[in-house]
Design a protein around this motif. Structure first.
Motif, PDB file in Angstrom:
ATOM      1  N   MET A   1       0.838  -1.197   0.000  1.00 34.98           N
ATOM      2  CA  MET A   1       0.000   0.000   0.000  1.00 34.98           C
ATOM      3  C   MET A   1       0.871   1.243   0.000  1.00 34.98           C
ATOM      4  O   MET A   1       1.921   1.288   0.634  1.00 34.98           O
ATOM      5  N   LYS A   2       0.435   2.259  -0.733  1.00 33.97           N
ATOM      6  CA  LYS A   2       1.120   3.550  -0.761  1.00 33.97           C
ATOM      7  C   LYS A   2       0.141   4.618  -0.287  1.00 33.97           C
ATOM      8  O   LYS A   2      -0.983   4.714  -0.811  1.00 33.97           O
ATOM      9  N   VAL A   3       0.561   5.397   0.687  1.00 32.97           N
ATOM     10  CA  VAL A   3      -0.298   6.425   1.279  1.00 32.97           C
ATOM     11  C   VAL A   3       0.323   7.798   1.071  1.00 32.97           C
ATOM     12  O   VAL A   3       1.520   7.989   1.322  1.00 32.97           O
ATOM     13  N   PHE A   4      -0.484   8.735   0.608  1.00 30.43           N
ATOM     14  CA  PHE A   4      -0.058  10.129   0.431  1.00 30.43           C
ATOM     15  C   PHE A   4      -0.651  10.958   1.561  1.00 30.43           C
ATOM     16  O   PHE A   4      -1.874  10.970   1.748  1.00 30.43           O
ATOM     17  N   ILE A   5       0.202  11.637   2.332  1.00 29.97           N
ATOM     18  CA  ILE A   5      -0.242  12.390   3.508  1.00 29.97           C
ATOM     19  C   ILE A   5      -0.109  13.887   3.265  1.00 29.97           C
ATOM     20  O   ILE A   5       0.991  14.391   2.997  1.00 29.97           O
ATOM     21  N   LEU A   6      -1.217  14.586   3.359  1.00 24.44           N
ATOM     22  CA  LEU A   6      -1.202  16.049   3.349  1.00 24.44           C
ATOM     23  C   LEU A   6      -1.149  16.498   4.806  1.00 24.44           C
ATOM     24  O   LEU A   6      -2.020  16.166   5.600  1.00 24.44           O
ATOM     25  N   GLY A   7      -0.082  17.244   5.148  1.00 28.39           N
ATOM     26  CA  GLY A   7       0.176  17.576   6.539  1.00 28.39           C
ATOM     27  C   GLY A   7       1.207  16.637   7.142  1.00 28.39           C
ATOM     28  O   GLY A   7       1.281  16.485   8.362  1.00 28.39           O
ATOM     29  N   ILE A   8       2.043  16.030   6.302  1.00 23.83           N
ATOM     30  CA  ILE A   8       2.996  15.031   6.767  1.00 23.83           C
ATOM     31  C   ILE A   8       4.057  15.612   7.692  1.00 23.83           C
ATOM     32  O   ILE A   8       4.641  14.892   8.502  1.00 23.83           O
ATOM     33  N   SER A   9       4.294  16.915   7.606  1.00 26.65           N
ATOM     34  CA  SER A   9       5.289  17.540   8.491  1.00 26.65           C
ATOM     35  C   SER A   9       4.674  18.009   9.807  1.00 26.65           C
ATOM     36  O   SER A   9       5.392  18.471  10.698  1.00 26.65           O
ATOM     37  N   GLY A  10       3.359  17.895   9.953  1.00 24.40           N
ATOM     38  CA  GLY A  10       2.699  18.270  11.195  1.00 24.40           C
ATOM     39  C   GLY A  10       2.784  17.169  12.230  1.00 24.40           C
ATOM     40  O   GLY A  10       3.306  16.077  11.965  1.00 24.40           O
ATOM     41  N   ALA A  11       2.254  17.431  13.411  1.00 21.78           N
ATOM     42  CA  ALA A  11       2.386  16.484  14.523  1.00 21.78           C
ATOM     43  C   ALA A  11       1.739  15.136  14.222  1.00 21.78           C
ATOM     44  O   ALA A  11       2.385  14.087  14.336  1.00 21.78           O
ATOM     45  N   ILE A  12       0.476  15.132  13.824  1.00 22.87           N
ATOM     46  CA  ILE A  12      -0.206  13.877  13.546  1.00 22.87           C
ATOM     47  C   ILE A  12       0.328  13.246  12.261  1.00 22.87           C
ATOM     48  O   ILE A  12       0.564  12.036  12.189  1.00 22.87           O
ATOM     49  N   GLY A  13       0.537  14.059  11.234  1.00 25.07           N
ATOM     50  CA  GLY A  13       1.023  13.532   9.966  1.00 25.07           C
ATOM     51  C   GLY A  13       2.367  12.837  10.092  1.00 25.07           C
ATOM     52  O   GLY A  13       2.583  11.765   9.509  1.00 25.07           O
ATOM     53  N   ALA A  14       3.276  13.422  10.850  1.00 30.03           N
ATOM     54  CA  ALA A  14       4.598  12.827  11.030  1.00 30.03           C
ATOM     55  C   ALA A  14       4.511  11.528  11.823  1.00 30.03           C
ATOM     56  O   ALA A  14       5.187  10.540  11.506  1.00 30.03           O
ATOM     57  N   LEU A  15       3.688  11.516  12.862  1.00 24.26           N
ATOM     58  CA  LEU A  15       3.504  10.290  13.646  1.00 24.26           C
ATOM     59  C   LEU A  15       2.888   9.185  12.789  1.00 24.26           C
ATOM     60  O   LEU A  15       3.294   8.022  12.866  1.00 24.26           O
TER      61      LEU A  15
END
Length: 216
Positions: A1-15
């Motif tokens: 699976m490949k997941v694209f995260i918008l907000g990946i540098s934020g607290a929840i996104g990074a976790l």
């Protein structure tokens, strides 16, 4: 699976990125600064450099191309109205269009529990934030995507408990960001949960068990 995260540098996104990569999921995301690219690359995540508020849906679609799911964790936290509109409002509708253009059917939005901060005297900017978040929720539910909306209660930076309360309606309390990220991970791994709004609070049920209890 490949997941694209918008907000990946934020607290929840990074976790979330850390949890997914640790489990063998390929992770990609959008960042604003080269330094963020370096940091996330060291943690096993690929990134595209770009500004969500100024990118077109087509540009965002190219960044998310090849993904199996888009997770929207970006948020303004109730600041200036123009930022709230750009990130919590227009950003979501742009991401929905990008998902369609890229052929990504799975879309997970991190929203907000409607009762959050209702016990306080909120400034106009915060009330505007809640109104924009509500409209974004509506836009997601009216899309033809395989969507899930997660509404966590008040976010805190406490250590993860590993136990939650999750369902269509939950009391407003507080929840560790790490537990939100773990819940998102389990939701992504559970394709039978689709087209549902789920509210999230601290509780006593292990995360995986709580997620699977919402399979209908």
């Amino acid at each position: 699976m490949k997941v694209f995260i918008l907000g990946i540098s934020g607290a929840i996104g990074a976790l979330l990125a850390d949890k997914l990569t640790a489990g063998g999921t390929e992770v990609h995301g959008l960042v604003r600064k080269p330094a963020q690219q370096v940091d996330l690359a060291a943690r096993g995540a690929e990134t595209t450099l770009g500004e969500l508020s100024t990118m077109s849906a087509a540009e965002l679609a190219r960044a998310a191309s090849g993904s199996d799911a888009i997770v929207y964790t970006a948020g303004s936290n109730g600041g200036a109205r123009e930022v709230t509109k750009a990130i919590d409002g227009d950003g979501v509708t742009k991401a929905l269009e990008a998902a369609r253009l890229a052929g990504v059917s799975r879309f997970v939005l991190v929203s907000v529990l409607p009762e959050s901060w209702r016990e306080r005297d909120n400034p106009d900017e915060v009330e505007y934030y809640f109104a924009v978040k509500k409209q974004a929720d509506i836009a997601v539910t009216r899309s033809d995507l395989d969507w899930v909306i997660l509404r966590p209660s008040l976010l805190v930076d406490d250590p993860a408990l590993g136990t939650i309360s999750l369902g269509p309606a939950e009391a407003h309390g507080e929840i560790a960001r790490a537990d939100v990220a773990e819940t998102l991970t389990e939701l992504l791994l559970e394709p039978r949960i689709r087209r549902q709004i789920l509210e999230l609070n601290t509780g006593t049920t292990p995360v995986r068990e709580a997620v699977r209890a919402n399979v209908y």
